[in-house]
Design a protein around this motif. Structure first.
Motif, short mmCIF file in Angstrom:
data_model
loop_
_atom_site.label_atom_id
_atom_site.label_comp_id
_atom_site.label_asym_id
_atom_site.label_seq_id
_atom_site.Cartn_x
_atom_site.Cartn_y
_atom_site.Cartn_z
N LEU A 9 0.83 -1.21 0.00
CA LEU A 9 0.00 0.00 0.00
C LEU A 9 0.86 1.26 0.00
CD1 LEU A 9 -2.80 -1.06 2.52
CD2 LEU A 9 -3.05 -0.66 0.06
N ARG A 10 1.98 1.23 0.69
CA ARG A 10 2.87 2.39 0.70
C ARG A 10 3.49 2.62 -0.68
NH1 ARG A 10 3.64 -0.19 5.65
NH2 ARG A 10 2.93 1.09 7.40
N ARG A 11 3.82 1.54 -1.36
CA ARG A 11 4.32 1.68 -2.73
C ARG A 11 3.23 2.26 -3.64
NH1 ARG A 11 6.36 -3.55 -1.43
NH2 ARG A 11 8.63 -3.53 -1.13
N ALA A 12 2.00 1.81 -3.43
CA ALA A 12 0.89 2.32 -4.23
C ALA A 12 0.70 3.82 -3.99
CB ALA A 12 -0.40 1.56 -3.89
N ARG A 13 0.86 4.25 -2.76
CA ARG A 13 0.70 5.67 -2.47
C ARG A 13 1.82 6.49 -3.11
NH1 ARG A 13 0.71 9.13 3.15
NH2 ARG A 13 0.07 11.06 2.14
N ASN A 14 3.04 5.97 -3.08
CA ASN A 14 4.14 6.66 -3.77
C ASN A 14 3.85 6.78 -5.26
OD1 ASN A 14 5.77 7.19 -1.54
ND2 ASN A 14 6.84 5.24 -1.68
N ASP A 15 3.33 5.71 -5.85
CA ASP A 15 2.98 5.75 -7.28
C ASP A 15 1.89 6.79 -7.53
OD1 ASP A 15 4.81 3.78 -7.76
OD2 ASP A 15 3.35 2.14 -7.79
N MET A 16 0.93 6.86 -6.62
CA MET A 16 -0.16 7.82 -6.78
C MET A 16 0.36 9.26 -6.71
SD MET A 16 -3.32 7.61 -7.51
CE MET A 16 -3.41 5.85 -7.20
N GLN A 17 1.36 9.49 -5.89
CA GLN A 17 1.94 10.83 -5.82
C GLN A 17 2.75 11.14 -7.07
OE1 GLN A 17 3.80 11.98 -2.17
NE2 GLN A 17 2.31 10.94 -0.89
N ASP A 18 3.36 10.13 -7.67
CA ASP A 18 4.04 10.33 -8.96
C ASP A 18 3.03 10.75 -10.03
OD1 ASP A 18 6.55 9.77 -8.04
OD2 ASP A 18 6.47 7.64 -8.56
N ILE A 19 1.88 10.11 -10.02
CA ILE A 19 0.84 10.47 -10.99
C ILE A 19 0.39 11.91 -10.78
CG2 ILE A 19 -1.54 9.98 -11.69
CD1 ILE A 19 -0.99 7.03 -11.04
N ASP A 74 7.72 11.25 -0.05
CA ASP A 74 7.83 9.79 -0.08
C ASP A 74 7.22 9.18 1.17
OD1 ASP A 74 8.99 9.59 -2.51
OD2 ASP A 74 11.05 9.55 -1.77
N VAL A 75 6.40 8.17 0.94
CA VAL A 75 5.87 7.38 2.05
C VAL A 75 6.89 6.30 2.32
CG1 VAL A 75 3.96 5.98 2.88
CG2 VAL A 75 3.53 7.86 1.29
N GLY A 76 7.66 6.47 3.37
CA GLY A 76 8.78 5.58 3.62
C GLY A 76 8.35 4.13 3.78
N LEU A 77 9.07 3.25 3.09
CA LEU A 77 8.82 1.83 3.27
C LEU A 77 9.45 1.38 4.58
CD1 LEU A 77 9.56 0.55 -0.35
CD2 LEU A 77 7.37 1.19 0.65
N GLY A 78 8.96 0.28 5.09
CA GLY A 78 9.50 -0.23 6.35
C GLY A 78 8.95 0.48 7.57
N ALA A 79 7.80 1.17 7.40
CA ALA A 79 7.20 1.86 8.55
C ALA A 79 6.84 0.85 9.62
CB ALA A 79 5.96 2.63 8.10
N GLY A 80 7.23 1.13 10.85
CA GLY A 80 6.93 0.22 11.95
C GLY A 80 7.85 -0.98 12.02
N GLU A 81 8.93 -0.97 11.21
CA GLU A 81 9.83 -2.13 11.18
C GLU A 81 10.51 -2.34 12.53
OE1 GLU A 81 12.10 -5.36 9.88
OE2 GLU A 81 10.30 -4.41 9.07
N GLU A 82 10.96 -1.27 13.16
CA GLU A 82 11.63 -1.40 14.46
C GLU A 82 10.68 -1.96 15.51
OE1 GLU A 82 14.02 1.40 17.71
OE2 GLU A 82 13.48 2.19 15.72
N GLU A 83 9.45 -1.44 15.49
CA GLU A 83 8.47 -1.93 16.46
C GLU A 83 8.11 -3.38 16.18
OE1 GLU A 83 4.02 -0.70 18.14
OE2 GLU A 83 5.01 0.50 16.61
N ARG A 84 8.04 -3.73 14.89
CA ARG A 84 7.72 -5.11 14.53
C ARG A 84 8.79 -6.07 15.03
NH1 ARG A 84 8.53 -8.89 10.48
NH2 ARG A 84 10.18 -7.63 9.56
N ARG A 85 10.05 -5.67 14.91
CA ARG A 85 11.14 -6.53 15.39
C ARG A 85 11.10 -6.66 16.91
NH1 ARG A 85 16.32 -4.61 11.66
NH2 ARG A 85 15.47 -5.36 9.66
#
Length: 240
Positions: free
Chosen positions: A77-87, A130-141
């Protein structure tokens, strides 16, 4: 002979009188003693608790897999949002080009050489955030490390229960009570893991809704409106 005729008739239709059979003691169903009933009840309770722990293990496995898929979904979904901002950025560039052509007096002959074509100042294009990828990665670990620690407690409780089932220094009643307590410890530890999995799922869904889904929904509407406006203005320009 008295009674002979009656007996003969019974024999004629296939009914033969037999002497009563003696009861075979091997096939008699003896009534269970109170001790047997208690022993069976204890066995049923132990089996039920074992089945419950097995089901909780399945729930934990399914929950962990669900969390993994939820995280992957968030990345998509974050990749999709980045693509939408490119559009959106491309739409703004196209809009700027159309505005310049609309002001140009020589657009009818498909040239762009007069000064009016360059008179309008160029608008700055909105750069995407940019909607950064890996959001919540630290918390997930962090959550994963905590889950591993709690699973160790589950395994320790299981080993303790298995040892008690074969404990020779306990009588039947003591062994049953000790195993039952150990199985309850297993289930409590498993429920802690399940609770954490549910908490992580809720946090990830809330994060996706706030950071991605709600903004993405608005950006889709904006891009749709921009594309319609560009199409309309482009057709009007060609029909001049």
């Amino acid at each position: 002979m008295p009674g002979a005729s009656g007996r003969n008739k019974r024999e004629q239709i296939g009914i033969v009188d037999h002497e009563p059979l003696e009861e075979d003691e091997e096939y008699q169903t003896a009534e269970l003693t109170t001790e047997d009933k208690i022993r069976n009840a204890r066995g049923d309770i132990t089996n039920t608790q074992d089945n419950t722990t097995d089901m909780l293990d399945d729930i934990i496995g399914q929950g962990a897999e669900t969390n993994k898929k939820l995280y992957a979904q968030g990345e998509q979904l974050r990749r999709a949002r980045n693509d939408m901002q490119d559009i959106k950025e491309n739409n703004e560039i196209a809009q700027e080009q159309l505005e310049k052509m609309e002001l140009c007096c020589c657009v009818a002959i498909f040239i762009s050489c007069c000064c009016c074509c360059c008179a309008k100042e160029k608008k700055p294009v909105t750069k995407r955030k940019d909607v950064g990828l890996g959001a919540g990665e630290e918390e997930r670990r962090k959550n994963e490390r905590e889950r591993v620690q709690k699973l160790r407690k589950v395994n320790e409780a299981k080993r303790r229960a298995d040892g008690l089932k074969n404990a020779e220094d306990l009588d039947e009643k003591e062994r049953f009570e000790a195993v039952a307590d150990a199985q309850l410890d297993i289930m409590n530890a498993q429920l802690d893991v399940v609770g954490d999995l549910i908490k992580v799922q809720k946090e990830e869904l809330d994060r996706q809704k706030k950071d991605v889904l709600n903004p993405l929904d608005k950006e889709i509407d904006v891009n749709r409106a921009q594309i319609k406006a560009l199409d309309r203005r482009g057709k009007n320009l060609l029909n001049r």
